[in-house]
Design a protein around this motif. Structure first.
Motif, PDB file in Angstrom:
ATOM      1  N   UNK A 258       0.848  -1.199   0.000  1.00 29.02           N
ATOM      2  CA  UNK A 258       0.000   0.000   0.000  1.00 29.02           C
ATOM      3  C   UNK A 258       0.886   1.254   0.000  1.00 29.02           C
ATOM      4  N   UNK A 259       0.455   2.250  -0.792  1.00 29.58           N
ATOM      5  CA  UNK A 259       1.117   3.560  -0.764  1.00 29.58           C
ATOM      6  C   UNK A 259       0.131   4.546  -0.156  1.00 29.58           C
ATOM      7  N   UNK A 260       0.585   5.243   0.877  1.00 32.43           N
ATOM      8  CA  UNK A 260      -0.234   6.281   1.494  1.00 32.43           C
ATOM      9  C   UNK A 260       0.570   7.565   1.414  1.00 32.43           C
ATOM     10  N   UNK A 261       0.043   8.536   0.673  1.00 32.96           N
ATOM     11  CA  UNK A 261       0.851   9.728   0.388  1.00 32.96           C
ATOM     12  C   UNK A 261       0.033  10.987   0.595  1.00 32.96           C
ATOM     13  N   UNK A 262       0.662  12.024   1.162  1.00 36.53           N
ATOM     14  CA  UNK A 262      -0.032  13.278   1.462  1.00 36.53           C
ATOM     15  C   UNK A 262       0.836  14.445   1.011  1.00 36.53           C
ATOM     16  N   UNK A 263       0.227  15.410   0.336  1.00 38.18           N
ATOM     17  CA  UNK A 263       0.966  16.593  -0.108  1.00 38.18           C
ATOM     18  C   UNK A 263       0.666  17.778   0.790  1.00 38.18           C
ATOM     19  N   UNK A 264       1.718  18.341   1.362  1.00 38.99           N
ATOM     20  CA  UNK A 264       1.579  19.507   2.224  1.00 38.99           C
ATOM     21  C   UNK A 264       1.076  20.700   1.400  1.00 38.99           C
ATOM     22  N   UNK A 265       1.491  20.764   0.131  1.00 40.57           N
ATOM     23  CA  UNK A 265       1.102  21.905  -0.711  1.00 40.57           C
ATOM     24  C   UNK A 265      -0.345  21.806  -1.171  1.00 40.57           C
ATOM     25  N   UNK A 266      -0.739  20.613  -1.583  1.00 38.97           N
ATOM     26  CA  UNK A 266      -2.098  20.434  -2.106  1.00 38.97           C
ATOM     27  C   UNK A 266      -3.109  20.235  -0.969  1.00 38.97           C
ATOM     28  N   UNK A 267      -2.586  19.952   0.215  1.00 42.24           N
ATOM     29  CA  UNK A 267      -3.425  19.641   1.378  1.00 42.24           C
ATOM     30  C   UNK A 267      -4.397  18.509   1.059  1.00 42.24           C
ATOM     31  N   UNK A 268      -3.885  17.520   0.368  1.00 45.79           N
ATOM     32  CA  UNK A 268      -4.712  16.343   0.060  1.00 45.79           C
ATOM     33  C   UNK A 268      -3.792  15.148  -0.101  1.00 45.79           C
ATOM     34  N   UNK A 269      -4.397  13.972  -0.038  1.00 46.88           N
ATOM     35  CA  UNK A 269      -3.610  12.757  -0.182  1.00 46.88           C
ATOM     36  C   UNK A 269      -4.506  11.595  -0.537  1.00 46.88           C
ATOM     37  N   UNK A 270      -3.922  10.422  -0.671  1.00 49.29           N
ATOM     38  CA  UNK A 270      -4.708   9.226  -1.004  1.00 49.29           C
ATOM     39  C   UNK A 270      -3.932   7.991  -0.590  1.00 49.29           C
ATOM     40  N   UNK A 271      -4.680   6.905  -0.455  1.00 58.39           N
ATOM     41  CA  UNK A 271      -4.073   5.618  -0.134  1.00 58.39           C
ATOM     42  C   UNK A 271      -4.492   4.655  -1.246  1.00 58.39           C
ATOM     43  N   UNK A 272      -3.545   3.913  -1.796  1.00 62.00           N
ATOM     44  CA  UNK A 272      -3.922   2.955  -2.846  1.00 62.00           C
ATOM     45  C   UNK A 272      -3.007   1.742  -2.783  1.00 62.00           C
TER      46      UNK A 272
END
Ligand code: GLA
Length: 385
Positions: free
Chosen positions: A64-78
């Motif tokens: 699983x990859x769980x990633x969050x962007x501080x700039x976009x203030x969004x993320x996803x897990x897939x």
């Protein structure tokens, strides 16, 4: 750098257990010559910039990859076993795409948790998406324990753009981000996928001038330019079947064929031929600080981009005038795909502040827009920190 690490460590700990174990980075790029020559398999003079995308990551035991962007203030897990495009967080599609084509190339990937942070401006023509792709590819290598050749990594990034994201771009952005070198510019041969390092005279500073103009038509206009160049190749091939791309066309071939080319195909081809030649001509004056020649090459590139390749924009014209009127300027032209976004100037190092102040003031008067101007240095290509 320490501040950035501290900041990202905190952000990481807010969302995930523990501290990041793996750090990777990849820079944006600016081209000094060679607009739209990459997909015509020609040449580009390109350099990395000291604006970079960083990932702070830790490996996971699952896929699983769980990633969050501080700039976009969004993320996803897939899951790496389920790589479908998802429009809820479009930027994560770059991550999925790099995973998909790395696996297709035979690499065994492991999952990770990560925080992303970028100082490459978005949608400005400085390759923020390539920087993300290359930083992601570096992270997969670090957490999964393999090494990829940087040119292969660039090609995987290009595939991600072309086939997953749906942008029909060339190799320029990813190659620059993967293969750039600190303090140098690179002369890239887009057919051979090889580059050589070129010195920039210490008497020249590279200054980015962001028009802040929105690049609305970029996708369709970009595709049109590609098709028009291909149409030109088809006509030229009738005269000489050995011609595979505009790269193979001499000025003599072009002169012999140009009357058979409808407009705008003729203008597009003329620009690419001349722009390729300008790339090859740029190395010497750039390293020797030959101001007269640099101005000649940069301005003919800008006029060609505006009048022959027609990738200009009203804001770019106002920016060009503001740049060439400013103190300390040696040369000025477009950068990236055109249609707004950033432009680039060569400026005397002691005059950078005066240049910036003058451009900001004149551009504001001309357009009422607030330009952003900053000097950049070439940094190393994508790496593990
Ligand atoms: C964009 C594309 C590149 C290149 C430039 C124009 O940046 O992504 O591949 O075609 O435009 O030179």
């Amino acid at each position: 750098m320490d501040n950035r690490k501290e900041f990202l460590t905190k952000e990481f700990s807010k969302r995930f257990q523990g501290k990041p174990e793996v750090w990777t980075r990849a820079p944006g790029r600016v081209d000094l010559m060679g607009s739209h020559t990459d997909y015509n398999l020609g040449y580009v003079m390109t350099m990395t910039i000291d604006r970079e995308t960083w990932l702070a990551a830790s490996p996971r035991a699952d896929r699983v990859v769980n990633i969050y962007s501080v700039d976009m203030k969004s993320g996803a897990e897939f899951s790496l076993d389920d790589l479908k495009k998802d429009e809820k967080t479009p930027w994560v599609n770059y991550v999925r795409a790099v995973a998909k084509y790395s696996m297709e190339a035979g690499y065994k990937l492991k999952g990770f948790n990560a925080i992303v942070h970028s100082t490459v401006p978005f949608s400005a023509g400085l390759s923020s998406s390539a920087a993300l792709e290359m930083a992601i590819a570096m992270t997969f290598q670090a957490v999964s324990g393999f090494e990829m050749d940087p040119v292969e990594m660039a090609l995987i990034g290009q595939k991600a753009e072309n086939h997953f994201i749906g942008v029909n771009s060339g190799i320029l952005d990813q190659y620059s981000s993967a293969m750039g070198e600190a303090g140098k510019t690179i002369l890239l041969d887009c057919r051979a996928l090889r580059s050589s390092l070129v010195n920039i005279s210490p008497e020249l500073k590279i200054v980015i001038c962001d028009t802040k103009a929105k690049r609305n038509l970029l996708g369709s206009e970009y595709d049109d330019r590609r098709k028009q160049c291909e149409a030109g190749v088809a006509i030229l091939q009738k005269l000489d079947p050995k011609i595979e791309s505009l790269r193979d066309v001499s000025f003599e071939d072009f002169d012999a064929a140009k009357d058979q080319m409808p407009d705008p195909v003729r203008k597009r081809c003329q620009f690419i031929l001349e722009e390729n030649q300008r790339v090859l001509d740029l190395a010497e004056p750039l390293s020797k600080n030959d101001g007269v020649r640099l101005k000649e090459l940069f301005s003919s590139s800008y006029f060609g981009a505006r009048d022959l390749f027609e990738i200009g924009a009203p804001a770019m014209e106002e920016m060009y005038q503001s740049m060439v009127n400013a103190p300390g300027v040696v040369a000025a032209r477009q950068a990236g795909a055109g249609f707004g976004g950033c432009m680039v100037a060569l400026v005397h190092p002691q005059k950078v502040d005066a240049f910036s102040a003058s451009v900001i003031k004149e551009y504001k008067q001309r357009t009422d827009l607030d330009a952003e101007i900053y000097a950049v240095e070439a940094s190393d290509g994508a790496s593990i920190i």
